[in-house]
Scaffold this motif. Structure first.
Motif, PDB file in Angstrom:
ATOM      1  N   ILE A 140       1.201   4.211  -3.178  1.00  0.00           N
ATOM      2  CA  ILE A 140       1.302   5.550  -2.814  1.00  0.00           C
ATOM      3  C   ILE A 140       2.480   6.388  -3.092  1.00  0.00           C
ATOM      4  O   ILE A 140       2.451   7.496  -4.004  1.00  0.00           O
ATOM      5  CB  ILE A 140       0.638   6.025  -1.373  1.00  0.00           C
ATOM      6  N   LEU A 191      -5.583  11.509  -5.296  1.00  0.00           N
ATOM      7  CA  LEU A 191      -5.009  10.212  -5.604  1.00  0.00           C
ATOM      8  C   LEU A 191      -6.111   9.388  -5.164  1.00  0.00           C
ATOM      9  O   LEU A 191      -6.399   8.525  -5.801  1.00  0.00           O
ATOM     10  CB  LEU A 191      -3.921   9.960  -4.267  1.00  0.00           C
ATOM     11  N   ALA A 192      -7.278   9.552  -4.375  1.00  0.00           N
ATOM     12  CA  ALA A 192      -8.467   8.732  -4.186  1.00  0.00           C
ATOM     13  C   ALA A 192      -9.297   8.814  -5.581  1.00  0.00           C
ATOM     14  O   ALA A 192      -9.954   7.780  -5.825  1.00  0.00           O
ATOM     15  CB  ALA A 192      -9.195   9.468  -3.224  1.00  0.00           C
ATOM     16  N   MET A 198      -8.149   3.252  -7.854  1.00  0.00           N
ATOM     17  CA  MET A 198      -7.927   3.464  -6.270  1.00  0.00           C
ATOM     18  C   MET A 198      -8.968   2.829  -5.485  1.00  0.00           C
ATOM     19  O   MET A 198     -10.296   3.347  -5.841  1.00  0.00           O
ATOM     20  CB  MET A 198      -7.372   4.854  -6.477  1.00  0.00           C
ATOM     21  N   SER A 229      -4.270  13.865  -0.948  1.00  0.00           N
ATOM     22  CA  SER A 229      -5.158  12.669  -0.844  1.00  0.00           C
ATOM     23  C   SER A 229      -6.090  12.568  -1.898  1.00  0.00           C
ATOM     24  O   SER A 229      -6.741  11.472  -2.236  1.00  0.00           O
ATOM     25  CB  SER A 229      -5.498  12.420   0.538  1.00  0.00           C
ATOM     26  N   ARG A 232       0.633  -1.042   0.109  1.00  0.00           N
ATOM     27  CA  ARG A 232       0.087  -0.076   0.054  1.00  0.00           C
ATOM     28  C   ARG A 232       1.095   1.376  -0.009  1.00  0.00           C
ATOM     29  O   ARG A 232       0.634   2.139  -0.646  1.00  0.00           O
ATOM     30  CB  ARG A 232      -0.952   0.162   1.182  1.00  0.00           C
ATOM     31  N   ILE A 275      -5.577   7.308   2.596  1.00  0.00           N
ATOM     32  CA  ILE A 275      -4.618   7.884   1.826  1.00  0.00           C
ATOM     33  C   ILE A 275      -3.624   8.784   2.803  1.00  0.00           C
ATOM     34  O   ILE A 275      -2.596   8.972   2.749  1.00  0.00           O
ATOM     35  CB  ILE A 275      -5.104   8.153   0.404  1.00  0.00           C
TER      36      ILE A 275
END
Length: 350
Positions: free
Chosen positions: A15, A35-36, A41, A32, A11, A48
Motif C-alpha cells: 500500500i 487503490l482497490a 489488487m 482506498s 501488505r 485498504i
C-alpha cells in the motif's frame, strides 16, 4: 500494523509503495477506492482503509482531512526509497545518449566537472552538482624543468589523467640544464603516482637532508607544491534555473535562498564532503540534510573514486517529489563516467 517503520509487513509495504508511486508521478493524494480498483489488487476498500490509517498513525502517510486520500510524508518517502524501491539501471539507449553528450562536450574542450554537471542537469531536468577532487589530492604523473634564465626555472607538472600546470620559480644559484633535467627525472621517479599533499610533506623532509646543490631547487619545488595543494574541493553547478519549473519550489523566497546557497557554495561542499565519506549513494529528503533552505527538496548523491580513493561526488537537487526511478540511475551513470575519465587506463572514458 507494527509499531515501528522497520516492521512493515508485505501488505503495508504494498500500500505504501502504491501511494508513493502515484504521488511521485501525479502529486495526488490516493484514496482506498482508487487503490482497490487497481489491476491485481485483492484487498477490499475496507481493508485498504485500515492499512492506510495504520500507515498514517506510523507517520508514513498524511491527509488533509479525514475523508481525503493519503500522501506520503517525508518519512514515508524515505522508507519507500530505502526499503521498498529498487532502482533499475539506466536503459541502454539513455546511457549511450548520456555518454555521447559527455564525449562531444569534452572533445570541444570542456572541463570534466562542468561537462558532467551540465549533462546530468540536461537529462534529469533538475539542478546538478559535481565536486571535483581537492587539488591537494591530484595525482602526479611527471615533472619537467625548463631553464628560462640562469636563476629562473619553468616547471611543467603533469597530473592524471593528463592535466598540466606550468609554474615559474627562482633559484638561489645557477644550475645547468642537464642537472635540472636529472633532478626532474629523479623527482618524477620518486613522486609519480602520489597526491600533491603527500609530495609536499616528503619534500619538506628532503629539504632538511638535501645537499647544498639540491637545496635551492628543492626549496622552489616544495614551495610550488605547497601553493598547489593549498586549496579546497571545487564545485560545479549546472541547471539551477531548472528549479524554477517545479511548482513545489516556485515561491520567490524559496528560490532566492536556494540560488544564494548555490552562489555561496560552502554548505554544498560541507554536505557533499559528508556524502563522499559515506562511501555510497545518499538520499536526503527535506531538512534531513541539516540545511533549512533545503526543506521541500530531494537530493541524490553518488561518490566517485580516482586511483581507488573516493575524491568527489555527483548529485542532483530537485523537488522532493522528483522521478527517482530515472534520476538515481542517471546520477550513478554520470558518476561512473566521470570516474572513468579521471582514472587513466579505464576502458570506458567519457
Amino acid at each position: 500494523m507494527p509499531k515501528t517503520t522497520s516492521e512493515l509487513d508485505l501488505r503495508a509495504s504494498l500500500i505504501l509503495k502504491l501511494v508513493v508511486e502515484r504521488f511521485l508521478v501525479a502529486g495526488d493524494a490516493v484514496g482506498s477506492r482508487t487503490l482497490a480498483e487497481l489491476p491485481g489488487m485483492r484487498m477490499s476498500p475496507a481493508t485498504i482503509r485500515s492499512v492506510l490509517a495504520d500507515l498514517e498513525s506510523a507517520g508514513l502517510l498524511d491527509s488533509a482531512h479525514t475523508s481525503a486520500g493519503r500522501m506520503p510524508t517525508p518519512e514515508g518517502l524515505r522508507v519507500f526509497l530505502e526499503r521498498i524501491f529498487v532502482p533499475a539501471p539506466l536503459d541502454t539507449e539513455a546511457e549511450l545518449a548520456l555518454h555521447r553528450q559527455l564525449q562531444d562536450a569534452l572533445r570541444r574542450g570542456g572541463e570534466a566537472g562542468k561537462v558532467a554537471a551540465q549533462t546530468l542537469a540536461d537529462f534529469s531536468q533538475v539542478a546538478a552538482i559535481v565536486t571535483l577532487p581537492s587539488r591537494r589530492r591530484r595525482i602526479l604523473r611527471q615533472i619537467e624543468f625548463i631553464r628560462l634564465r640562469p636563476n629562473r626555472v619553468l616547471s611543467v607538472l603533469v597530473f592524471e589523467p593528463g592535466e598540466v600546470e606550468n609554474r615559474i620559480f627562482d633559484l638561489d644559484q645557477d644550475i645547468s640544464l642537464g642537472r635540472l633535467q636529472d633532478i626532474a627525472r629523479q623527482l618524477s621517479e620518486r613522486f609519480a603516482g602520489l597526491p600533491l599533499e603527500a609530495i609536499h610533506q616528503r619534500l619538506q623532509q628532503d629539504l632538511r637532508q638535501a645537499r647544498q646543490e639540491l637545496h635551492s631547487t628543492l626549496h622552489g619545488v616544495a614551495a610550488l607544491f605547497g601553493e598547489l595543494s593549498d586549496s579546497a574541493p571545487q564545485l560545479r553547478v549546472a541547471g539551477s534555473r531548472k528549479l524554477v519549473e517545479h511548482e513545489e519550489l516556485a515561491s520567490p523566497d524559496k528560490l532566492r535562498r536556494l540560488f544564494a546557497m548555490f552562489d555561496e557554495q560552502s554548505q554544498w561542499l560541507s554536505l557533499f564532503e559528508h556524502c563522499m565519506r559515506a562511501g555510497d549513494m545518499r538520499i536526503f529528503l527535506g531538512k534531513d540534510s541539516g540545511v533549512d533552505v533545503l526543506s521541500g527538496c530531494g537530493i541524490v548523491t553518488v561518490p566517485y573514486a580516482v586511483n581507488g580513493q573516493q575524491v568527489g561526488v555527483v548529485g542532483v537537487v530537485g523537488p522532493m517529489r522528483m522521478n527517482y526511478s530515472t534520476t538515481i540511475p542517471l546520477v550513478r551513470a554520470t558518476a561512473e563516467a566521470l570516474a572513468a575519465h579521471l582514472n587513466p587506463g579505464q576502458s570506458r572514458p567519457i
